[in-house]
Write a protein that holds these residues in place. Structure first.
Motif: not given
Length: 301
Positions: A3-6, A21-24, A32-33, A52-55
């Protein structure tokens, strides 16, 4: 399934909690974007070396860049904070980009008491949310708003309801009006769970605790061993009039939470106009809700 969430507003207080919380939820395979404005390095610092994080960077004034920034995600979660230029204008641009990119879901930055039934003119921040909610409802997208009452954290900080030194708990009109409270961390947990649920309803109402001013005074008495009493501070009508006078006298209308805005919040809470009516305490709940007593105990302990 990934699931990709911006997330917009990740550098703010609540936004940062939502990101954590999302990354837990490692078992949910979350990506996570983080959306940030061009030139800002804060989001990069917050993400650290988590792969897992993209800026991604885009101006809210650049619809093309904003559309590309959200393209390919499963849900856009907004946690931005501000007044009209942010809550209405920037979020409207984000919503337009989300629809243009074909993203199936959108979560606006509500995270408040129930603004849907408040009288016109009674609360600037709530009315901005209600205005934007109309745009969300008109858009061809599945949306979910999270309503959670007042942040419990404010009882020991910026909300002058509990007068610790004077051993009083202020109330307006009625000491027995039910008030909805949820901590920021619990709200972040709920938002993360809602973001991961493609079948989430249009509105999710949660409350970590529901208490009256009289009950808060009783809790403070039990925690301290000293008698705290409810203190009548006037009617909600009087408080509303005072807020209106302070608002007219304010030098700037750009502050998100000036003193008069806090007064408007108490008007809506103690009048019952913003009370949550359909609280669901189980579907997206944390393992244990943080209560008003829990928060007050950190202040007197």
């Amino acid at each position: 399934m990934t699931t990709t969430i911006l997330l917009a507003g990740a550098t703010g207080d609540l936004g940062g909690r939502i990101a954590r919380e999302l990354l837990r939820h490692e078992t949910d395979d979350v990506r996570l974007r983080v959306l940030t404005r061009p030139g800002s390095a804060v989001a990069t610092t917050l993400s650290g070396d988590d792969d897992r994080v993209e800026v991604t960077r885009a101006s809210y004034a650049d619809l093309t860049a904003l559309t590309e920034a959200v393209r390919g995600v499963d849900v856009v979660v907004s946690a931005v904070s501000g007044v009209r230029p942010v809550i209405v204008d920037a979020q409207r641009a984000l919503l337009e980009a989300t629809v243009a990119a074909g993203v199936p879901r959108f979560m606006p930055s509500d995270y408040s008491a129930d603004y849907r039934s408040i009288p016109p003119g009674s609360n600037r921040n709530f009315e901005l949310r209600r205005e934007f909610a109309a745009a969300v409802d008109a858009a061809p997208i599945r949306a979910t708003s999270v309503l959670n009452g007042m942040f419990t954290d404010l009882l020991t900080g910026d909300a002058p309801m509990v007068l610790f030194d004077r051993k009083r708990v202020l109330f307006w009109s009625s000491a027995d009006q039910v008030l909805d409270f949820t901590t920021k961390d619990d709200v972040a947990h709920v938002v993360a769970r809602v973001a991961l649920d493609p079948e989430a309803p249009r509105v999710v109402e949660v409350a970590g605790d529901r208490v009256t001013a009289r009950e808060v005074a009783r809790t403070m008495s039990e925690l301290t061993g000293q008698e705290f009493r409810p203190q009548w501070a006037g009617t909600t009508g009087t408080l509303s009039a005072m807020a209106a006078v302070m608002r007219r006298a304010a030098k700037s209308g750009d502050e998100t939470f000036p003193a008069w805005q806090g007064m408007q919040y108490f008007v809506n809470m103690f009048s019952g106009d913003a009370q949550l009516r359909h609280v669901d305490g189980s579907r997206y709940a944390p393992e244990r809700w943080t209560t008003v007593r829990d928060v007050l105990a950190t202040r007197v302990g």
